[in-house]
Design a protein around this motif. Structure first.
Motif, mmCIF file in Angstrom:
data_model
loop_
_atom_site.group_PDB
_atom_site.id
_atom_site.type_symbol
_atom_site.label_atom_id
_atom_site.label_comp_id
_atom_site.label_asym_id
_atom_site.label_seq_id
_atom_site.Cartn_x
_atom_site.Cartn_y
_atom_site.Cartn_z
ATOM 1 N N ARG A 188 0.822 -1.207 0.000
ATOM 2 C CA ARG A 188 0.000 0.000 0.000
ATOM 3 C C ARG A 188 0.858 1.259 0.000
ATOM 4 O O ARG A 188 0.389 2.336 0.327
ATOM 5 C CB ARG A 188 -0.921 0.000 1.220
ATOM 6 C CG ARG A 188 -2.054 -0.971 1.114
ATOM 7 C CD ARG A 188 -3.061 -0.796 2.216
ATOM 8 N NE ARG A 188 -2.676 -1.521 3.426
ATOM 9 C CZ ARG A 188 -3.508 -1.858 4.400
ATOM 10 N NH1 ARG A 188 -4.770 -1.510 4.308
ATOM 11 N NH2 ARG A 188 -3.099 -2.506 5.458
ATOM 12 N N TYR A 191 -0.124 4.796 -2.119
ATOM 13 C CA TYR A 191 -1.121 5.809 -1.763
ATOM 14 C C TYR A 191 -1.211 6.065 -0.257
ATOM 15 O O TYR A 191 -2.039 6.859 0.177
ATOM 16 C CB TYR A 191 -2.510 5.402 -2.298
ATOM 17 C CG TYR A 191 -2.966 4.027 -1.884
ATOM 18 C CD1 TYR A 191 -3.650 3.830 -0.695
ATOM 19 C CD2 TYR A 191 -2.716 2.926 -2.690
ATOM 20 C CE1 TYR A 191 -4.067 2.575 -0.321
ATOM 21 C CE2 TYR A 191 -3.137 1.661 -2.330
ATOM 22 C CZ TYR A 191 -3.817 1.496 -1.147
ATOM 23 O OH TYR A 191 -4.227 0.239 -0.781
ATOM 24 N N SER A 192 -0.371 5.411 0.530
ATOM 25 C CA SER A 192 -0.406 5.645 1.977
ATOM 26 C C SER A 192 0.976 5.378 2.551
ATOM 27 O O SER A 192 1.244 4.315 3.109
ATOM 28 C CB SER A 192 -1.457 4.736 2.627
ATOM 29 O OG SER A 192 -1.653 5.093 3.977
ATOM 30 N N LEU A 195 1.933 4.511 6.661
ATOM 31 C CA LEU A 195 1.384 3.344 7.343
ATOM 32 C C LEU A 195 2.468 2.603 8.113
ATOM 33 O O LEU A 195 3.599 2.466 7.656
ATOM 34 C CB LEU A 195 0.755 2.390 6.326
ATOM 35 C CG LEU A 195 -0.631 2.740 5.794
ATOM 36 C CD1 LEU A 195 -1.056 1.724 4.756
ATOM 37 C CD2 LEU A 195 -1.653 2.811 6.906
ATOM 38 N N GLN A 565 -11.367 10.677 10.781
ATOM 39 C CA GLN A 565 -10.429 10.713 9.659
ATOM 40 C C GLN A 565 -10.060 12.150 9.300
ATOM 41 O O GLN A 565 -8.884 12.470 9.082
ATOM 42 C CB GLN A 565 -11.043 9.999 8.441
ATOM 43 C CG GLN A 565 -11.124 8.495 8.555
ATOM 44 C CD GLN A 565 -12.185 8.028 9.538
ATOM 45 O OE1 GLN A 565 -13.175 8.726 9.791
ATOM 46 N NE2 GLN A 565 -11.989 6.856 10.118
#
Length: 709
Positions: A188, A191-192, A195, A565
């Motif tokens: 991932r 896009y992230s 993390l 969020q």
């Protein structure tokens, strides 16, 4: 006494003579099997050195190229260098301010390092200052560079693992190719970036590579020590980087326990790995501010149970009926002790962390029903559902899944064949040669087969776990098609006699990966180049405008309320205090999002059918000054029925009766997020709109209520 001593001495002498004779015969066999020294050992050494050098160069190059590819792709996709810098990242605050943080969540002092697992950021900030990079590069680029560099190490570790298992670095090249082509399902990172798994999994991959080398039967002493040290360091680092790491190590410990039960040669090595677990758990407990989650983890209970079971084992002759019975008793004893110890630890050690995971699993597998908003919201997340057909279709199109299934079936059947032979008391050679065609007898293969089955079983239930399993699939499939032993095992079963099986196995182990590599190059390489050539841009002007307004117009002491969020993004981008964060390991923050006993005490209730007075009481109880309503949540049109935020809130508040066909029950109030936009009484008495754009509506919470007609 002399008469009794006579026969015993004679027996000892006979045993010594027999053992010496056996050793001499073994030496003679080894001498006969070794190549003739006239064939120039220097040539053999040079060949080995060239093979290792080329393999290491290919592994390091693969990792560096992947890191550079990620950097270029990230720049092209997000146009990162031309975006506005979002300052005041929590990464570069002082350590004391992080461990005693009262400027993030209102009415709460938190240890941000522990609760947000900011150990990677602390290390990055120390490196940033110690290396003098603050005078050369901006903090955000330094941070991203470290993460991308770790992904390069990740790929290199997978390369090395496949190389160790197959004996050829071609397997490593194929592993990297499959990993990059299937990167949508392997990582991932695109896009992230921040993390925790992006920091932790590279260390876990290094640990697996070291464990693979450590379990090999033909490893020399120096190689064994190196693998042990690397495994110790990477296990502890992995545990520090990710709060869920001990669960993944628990699966690994189960795999090693089953390996110990099936393979008799590697028992001592397996128990050395258990000691590494114990050391890492207790050191992590001390350095993670006495993290009680590590003490009540199933990993600690399992390892302690395994060590206690080993102390209780009797010296029974291997292969006998009593030994088989003892194996079954030992297995039952370990399982019972693990559960018992875990229950006892939870009784005496106060713990709150990760309790939500057990509740989620109960609901996930249908063991419990709940109207809890947080649990139902998690169940609706795509990453926590079963994988879709598109996932399997993508793996099949890249030819990864078919070859993985083939390799797994052959290795599993060979492993079961070896196990049944051992159960029946048949003697097996300790050193396995290519001609034997017995790939399932190697300890590292048994471990990897068990481990991938466990990870795959979980990935079939929760799609988010595919990022743990799919890299394993790439590595195992590449190892299999490049391994002559696997093809030889298959030919032994088929009883191939028309062509020499060893020669055909060697040919196929070179030809098959070459054909796969060429087909992947032809089909996917142009796509990768096209992605790097296309200049994309991350376009979200509404969020940028909101953050800019907050930094310019809102008071420094203001507290913002909204979805967790969005609050996390506001805290990261502006530094302003918020009422909640998207953290699911803190009971108090979970209750702020949804309180199980009192549904009115929820920040998410701004999207429910509640009165203006109820919402006002909720927000003022957390000292909020501003409320942000997201139009995307308020007017959400979800594809999955019953998974919209407002639907889940209606279920939690009793505004939907599921037993009557999802009929809406009576509520004298409209949905708050809609009603507050109309600007009529009583909503204007409590809230004043101060800013809005297409996506966000910001309301100031009035300190003095003026009732209007």
């Amino acid at each position: 006494m002399a008469e009794e001593e006579g026969p015993t001495v004679e027996l000892r002498q006979r045993k010594k003579l027999k053992t010496s004779e056996n050793k001499e015969s073994v030496k003679e066999e080894k001498i006969s099997d070794t190549p003739v020294p006239e064939r120039a050992p220097k040539h053999v050494l040079f060949q080995r050195f060239a093979k290792i050098f080329i393999g290491c160069l290919a592994a390091v190059t693969s990792g560096m190229m992947y890191a550079l590819y990620l950097s270029a792709y990230h720049e092209r996709k997000f146009w990162f260098s031309n975006r506005q810098e979002l300052e005041r990242e929590i990464t570069f605050q002082g350590v004391y301010e992080l461990t005693h943080n009262n400027k993030t969540v209102s009415l709460k002092t938190i240890n941000a390092v522990q609760q947000m697992s900011l150990y990677p950021e602390l290390i990055a900030s120390v490196l940033y200052q110690a290396t003098g990079s603050n005078e050369i590069i901006e903090p955000v680029y330094f941070y991203i560079g470290i993460v991308f560099g770790l992904q390069g190490i990740y790929v290199t570790a997978l390369f090395v693992t496949s190389w160790l298992m197959s004996g050829t670095w071609l397997a490593g090249m194929l592993t990297v190719a499959w990993f990059i082509i299937n990167r949508v399902d392997t990582t991932r990172i695109e896009y992230s970036i921040p993390l925790r798994e992006n920091w932790a999994l590279p260390y876990f991959a290094c640990q697996i590579a070291a464990l693979t080398g450590y379990l090999k039967s033909n490893l020399n002493t120096y190689g064994e020590r190196f693998c042990y040290l690397l495994m110790s360091a990477s296990t502890y680092t992995f545990m520090m980087m990710w709060e869920y790491s001990h669960y993944l190590l628990f699966l690994q410990a189960i795999s090693l326990f089953l390996l110990d039960s099936f393979s008799l040669q590697q028992s001592d090595k397996v128990h050395e790995v258990y000691k590494i677990y114990i050391f890492s758990l207790f050191l992590g407990y001390l350095l993670q501010f006495e993290n009680s989650a590590l003490l009540v983890s199933p990993l600690l209970s399992l390892v302690v149970a395994l060590m206690l079971a080993k102390c209780l084992q009797l010296n029974v002759k291997k292969g006998t009926f009593i030994a088989k019975i003892m194996k079954v008793i030992n297995f039952y004893l370990v399982c019972t002790l693990t559960v018992t110890l875990n229950i006892i630890m939870k009784m005496f050690v106060p713990h709150k962390e990760n309790g939500h995971m057990l509740k989620f699993l109960e609901v996930k597998f249908g063991l419990n029903m709940t109207k809890n908003f947080t649990m139902n919201w998690l169940l609706c997340q795509e990453s926590l559902q079963a994988p879709s057909q598109d996932f399997f279709l993508r793996l099949t199109q890249s030819s990864l899944l078919p070859f993985y299934i083939l390799v797994l079936i052959i290795c599993f059947l060979s492993m079961m064949q070896v196990i049944f032979r051992r159960i029946n008391g048949k003697s097996l050679k300790e050193t396995i040669t290519l001609e034997d065609g017995r790939i399932g007898g190697r300890p590292e293969i048994i471990y990897h087969v068990i481990h991938t089955i466990l990870l795959g079983s979980l990935a079939m239930v929760i799609e988010g776990l595919k990022y743990l399993w799919t890299p394993y699939v790439c590595m195992l499939a590449a190892f299999g098609v490049c391994s002559p032993e696997l093809w030889m095992t298959l030919f032994k079963w088929l009883r191939l006699r028309t062509v020499h099986p060893v020669l055909l196995a060697l040919i196929l182990s070179m030809a098959v990966p070459t054909i796969i590599g060429l087909s992947l190059w032809k089909e996917f390489f142009p796509r990768l180049m096209t992605e790097l050539m296309e200049l994309q841009e991350f376009y979200d002007p509404d969020t940028v405008e909101l953050m800019t307004w907050i930094k310019r117009q809102a008071p420094v002491a203001a507290v913002f309320a909204g979805s967790p969020q969005l609050m996390g993004a506001i805290k990261l981008c502006t530094g302003w205090m918020v009422t909640s964060l998207p953290l699911y390991n803190d009971d108090d923050l979970l209750k702020r999002n949804e309180n199980v006993r009192h549904f009115r005490l929820q920040i998410y209730q701004i999207y429910s059918k509640r009165s203006a007075e109820d919402i006002y009481k909720i927000l003022t109880s957390y000292k909020a000054n501003y409320l942000i309503v997201e139009d995307a949540i308020c007017n959400e049109v979800g594809t999955m029925r019953g998974c919209r935020v407002k639907d889940l809130l209606d279920i939690a508040n009793g505004h939907v009766v599921c037993e009557e066909g999802d009929k809406l029950t009576y509520s004298k109030y409209g949905r708050f997020c809609h009603e507050v936009k109309i600007n009529y009484s009583p909503y204007v008495n409590y809230f004043t709109r101060v800013y809005w754009n297409r996506s966000y509506f910001v309301y100031k919470i009035n300190t003095v209520i003026s009732f209007q007609s």
